[in-house]
Structure formats: C-alpha cells, structure tokens
Write a protein that holds these residues in place. Structure first.
Motif, PDB file in Angstrom:
ATOM      1  N   SER B 134      48.034  15.109  49.307  1.00 24.71           N
ATOM      2  CA  SER B 134      49.317  15.536  48.749  1.00 24.71           C
ATOM      3  C   SER B 134      50.305  14.694  49.334  1.00 24.71           C
ATOM      4  CB  SER B 134      49.696  16.889  48.704  1.00 24.71           C
ATOM      5  OG  SER B 134      48.539  17.551  47.872  1.00 24.71           O
ATOM      6  N   VAL B 144      59.835  17.798  47.072  1.00 27.73           N
ATOM      7  CA  VAL B 144      58.931  17.445  45.593  1.00 27.73           C
ATOM      8  C   VAL B 144      57.443  17.336  46.421  1.00 27.73           C
ATOM      9  CG1 VAL B 144      58.131  16.019  43.898  1.00 27.73           C
ATOM     10  CG2 VAL B 144      60.552  16.452  44.369  1.00 27.73           C
ATOM     11  N   LEU B 146      53.646  16.189  45.395  1.00 26.80           N
ATOM     12  CA  LEU B 146      52.851  15.508  44.465  1.00 26.80           C
ATOM     13  C   LEU B 146      51.393  15.745  44.964  1.00 26.80           C
ATOM     14  CD1 LEU B 146      54.669  11.945  44.569  1.00 26.80           C
ATOM     15  CD2 LEU B 146      55.133  13.985  43.191  1.00 26.80           C
ATOM     16  N   TYR B 147      50.698  16.376  43.943  1.00 27.00           N
ATOM     17  CA  TYR B 147      49.279  16.839  44.277  1.00 27.00           C
ATOM     18  C   TYR B 147      48.359  15.896  43.715  1.00 27.00           C
ATOM     19  CZ  TYR B 147      51.488  21.598  45.115  1.00 27.00           C
ATOM     20  OH  TYR B 147      52.194  22.357  45.897  1.00 27.00           O
ATOM     21  N   LYS B 152      49.526  16.438  39.768  1.00 25.49           N
ATOM     22  CA  LYS B 152      50.434  17.518  39.288  1.00 25.49           C
ATOM     23  C   LYS B 152      51.204  17.298  40.336  1.00 25.49           C
ATOM     24  CE  LYS B 152      48.201  18.965  35.529  1.00 25.49           C
ATOM     25  NZ  LYS B 152      48.811  18.764  34.061  1.00 25.49           N
ATOM     26  N   TRP B 153      52.798  17.815  40.114  1.00 23.99           N
ATOM     27  CA  TRP B 153      53.775  17.723  40.975  1.00 23.99           C
ATOM     28  C   TRP B 153      54.735  19.092  40.804  1.00 23.99           C
ATOM     29  CZ3 TRP B 153      58.798  17.669  38.722  1.00 23.99           C
ATOM     30  CH2 TRP B 153      58.819  17.483  37.231  1.00 23.99           C
ATOM     31  N   THR B 155      58.689  20.819  41.978  1.00 21.63           N
ATOM     32  CA  THR B 155      59.797  20.757  42.689  1.00 21.63           C
ATOM     33  C   THR B 155      60.363  22.130  43.615  1.00 21.63           C
ATOM     34  OG1 THR B 155      60.791  19.104  41.215  1.00 21.63           O
ATOM     35  CG2 THR B 155      62.383  20.319  42.279  1.00 21.63           C
TER      36      THR B 155
END
Lengths: 135, 293
Positions: B134, B144, B146-147, B152-153, B155
């Motif tokens: 990530s 933030v 980011l996976y 997916k992401w 916030t």
C-alpha cells in the motif's frame, strides 16, 4: 395446502437461483486437503486473472481415457511472487501437475505443483513465497 | 598548495562518506516490484517526524498480511483466546453469516458472503482480509492510503474536522444528506511525532469485518494507529469498537510494515466481473458441484 407446498417449492427454487451467482472463490471446504494427485498432461488453457488463475489440461487416466482437468492457482501478484508469469504456460505444453483434488470426485483441484516444460517446478502460489533470495 | 591538498582530501572524504551512506538505500533501482526486506545486522535510520509517506509492505513478506481465516490477531480457529467478546446480537449475526473460511465455514455454494462478484468489501475488511502493498500519501489536508488489494483507496482527513456525530446517519455537514459508506468517514491526527491515529465511522452495515464472517453494525467505530518505529518500519494496529456487536473493543490487526524503494511499482490486483464470471464458470461452480461440468 397445495398452494403452501407450491409456495415452499417456489421459495426453495428462488433461493437456489440466488445462491448460484454468489458462489465464492477461495474457501477450503471443497478440497480434500490431505490428498494429492499427480498427472502428466497437455495444457489447453492458462487463465491469468483475478480472483485466481487457473490451468486447464488434458491427462490420461489409468484406462487410457483422456480426462479434462481444471486446477486453480492463486491471484496474479502472488503467482508472480512464487515465480510464475502470464506467459509461463501455453496451449500444447506438456506438463506434470500435482493437484489437491475436490471432494466431489470431479477432475478439479488446486495446484500443489507444476513441472514446466523447461523442468522448472513451481507451486500454486499459496502461502509464503519463501526467502527473498529465492525470488 | 598544501591548503588546497588538504581541502581536496577533506572534500573527497566527505563525498566518499556520502556515497557509502546513500549507496545502500538510494541506488538507482530498476522500475518494478523489487521487495526490500530487513537484512541481518542492518540498523535503520531514525524515523522522520510526522511522516507516513511511502510504499509499505508487510515486513515478513508479501503474504504477511493475508488473513484468510479472519482478522490476524483473532483468527476464527476455535481457540478460546480468539473468541470475540460478542453481544447476544453479535453472536446471532455471526452465526447467521456463512463464510467460506473459519470455524463456521461452508462450501462456497452455500455462502452469503457479501463480497464475491467484486462487490465492495469496504473498510476495515480490506485490511482485515488482505493487507497488501500500500502507498501512503500525505497532503496538508489528509492522509490517503492506496491499497493494492482490489485497487482501492481511502482518505483520512487531517484538517481538524470531526467524525459524523451520528454514525447511523453520517454526514460531514448540514447541506449533505445522511449517507452511510462502504469505506466510512475517517479523520486522523498526530498524537506525537511518530504516532498517527485515525478514527472512522459511518459504515454501511452490509459488509463483514473479515473473511470469517465477523459482523459489524452501523455503530462500528474503527481506531487505526500508525506508529513509525524507524525510517524503514511502521507498525499498524487496527482496533474494532462496535457496542452493538461486541461488549468491548478488540485489536483485530497488529502488523509490522517495511518501507519499499520509491521506485516500487505496486502490482495490479483488480476484481474484474468479466474475469470472475469466467473463473466461476470454469472452476468455482464445478468445484462446488454446481453447473454442467
């Protein structure tokens, strides 16, 4: 009374239909985890995708009949970590596959190991990929 | 002449030290996913202050965050120490779930897992199921994440806003209609120079907490702690607090992460319905005894 029975049957049918689209990948319940079957075969498809990659191949059974097998690997990122690539197999490749078969007796399983045409032996991409030096 | 020589020697020595110091970490890297792991005898540099940025991987390796049988700290394995503090409603909901992993696992044809078919697993399941590589990005207003898993992401707001007051009818402000979310509402702050804490609520209660069917309600409140141990390591702790389902908060994940090189390219792991359909047709359905094959 008859209407009730019809109603029940209709509900049972509806539930059956609903159950089909939500079939999950993963899960261990379908597999005979302690069993291994080793087969020599010919690749008919190497599907490189999420949720899991899968291999289709033809192999002869003890009577000499050709049986079509399907065996799943892990997802592409895990497969890469275990030495696989999208181009590792192509249609017509002669391979030796060891599978963990499903309990229902169908020619379906999970990849335990594959010996590629070049002699390289790879596992099914599940679990830890081994020490960093091996990658 | 002598002064020049001395100056040159000092400058050369300085450059050499700089080269030696930077060589290990900052050498140009081939683009792509080349994992960095801890090496024996290596002492990481101190942690930078208030900084989580970078690409992070479970320190034990790429499969270190895979939690197939349920949340890493509390897997569904029947051991008494992994029994969750269910409320009566929590236990009833757990028993109504039919996962494909854990002590209550069923064959895939009988599952009622809400995730298959590329449906959103949401937060926190993305972390309690499969924490993979990530990237964390920090801006003045938010963090933030980011996976890799399903690309997916999220916030996490750091601009001082508060969580929605009513988690069952969440909203950031009066003009917005109440809207529960698959990924919830998240706010965070630094509690010291090396520890960032985020809290989330406002979840859609159709998701599960993990692969083993652990439930949550619309009152779910998740606490995440990111503690920067040194330059190369970050410890992530996820705590579940849901008074409708559990009698007390419980730690679901405690995972040590390793910083990767800036050139690390996170692999694509997208759930595409078209591929899932093919997988189900050719493999999963016949494996479960459904379909013509």
């Amino acid at each position: 009374m008859k209407i009730r029975q019809v109603n029940r049957a209709a509900w049972a049918f509806a539930l059956l239909i609903l159950a089909v689209p939500v079939l999950a990948h993963h899960g261990n319940a379908a597999f005979d985890s302690d069993k291994r079957v080793t087969l020599k075969g010919t690749v008919t498809e190497w599907f490189w995708a999420n949720p899991h990659c899968f291999l289709q191949f033809d192999a002869k059974d003890d009577s000499g009949n050709v049986v079509h097998w399907v065996a799943e690997g892990s997802n592409p990122p895990d497969m890469i970590n275990h030495g696989w690539t999208k181009g590792a197999l192509k249609v017509g490749d002669q391979i030796t596959v060891t599978v963990i078969p499903v309990k229902n007796g169908k020619p379906i399983g999970r990849i335990a190991a594959v010996v590629l045409p070049n002699g390289q032996k790879l596992d099914g991409g599940f679990g830890a990929p081994g020490p960093p030096a091996a990658r | 002449m002598t002064r020049r020589l001395v100056a040159s020697v000092i400058a050369l020595a300085g450059v050499s030290v700089l080269v030696v110091r930077t060589r290990a970490q900052d050498m140009p890297r081939q683009p792509g996913a080349v994992y960095d792991f801890d090496k024996k005898g290596e002492t990481p540099a101190p942690a930078p202050k208030r900084d989580l940025t970078g690409v992070w991987e479970p320190a034990t390796g790429p499969s270190g965050g895979v939690q197939a049988t349920g949340a890493g700290q509390m897997p569904s394995d029947g051991k008494p120490e992994h029994e969750l503090p269910y409320t009566p409603l929590g236990r009833e909901t757990f028993m109504a779930h039919k996962p494909t992993f854990g002590v209550t696992q069923v064959p895939s044809a009988l599952t009622n897992d809400p995730m298959p078919g590329c449906n959103p697993q949401g937060f926190p399941r993305v972390v309690l199921h499969n924490f993979r590589t990530s990237r964390i990005i920090q801006t003045p207003e938010n963090v933030v994440i980011l996976y890799e898993f399903n690309k997916k992401w999220r916030t996490i707001w750091t601009d001082g806003r508060q969580l929605p007051k009513d988690p069952t009818e969440p909203t950031w402000g009066p003009p917005d209609p109440p809207e529960s979310r698959w990924w919830g509402y998240s706010v965070g702050k630094w509690v010291d120079d090396y520890t960032f804490v985020a809290e989330s609520n406002g979840f859609d209660d159709r998701t599960w907490l993990d692969n083993a069917g652990r439930p949550h309600s619309d009152a779910l409140h998740v606490i995440e702690q990111y503690h920067r141990l040194d330059r190369d390591h970050l410890e992530m702790t996820i705590t579940i607090d849901d008074p409708k389902m559990y009698t007390k908060p419980w730690v679901a994940v405690k995972l040590r992460l390793r910083l990767q090189a800036p050139s690390f390219d996170i692999r694509e792991m997208e759930c595409a319905p078209i591929e899932t359909e093919e997988y189900n047709k050719e493999f999963a359905d016949p494996a479960a005894g459904v379909g013509a094959k």
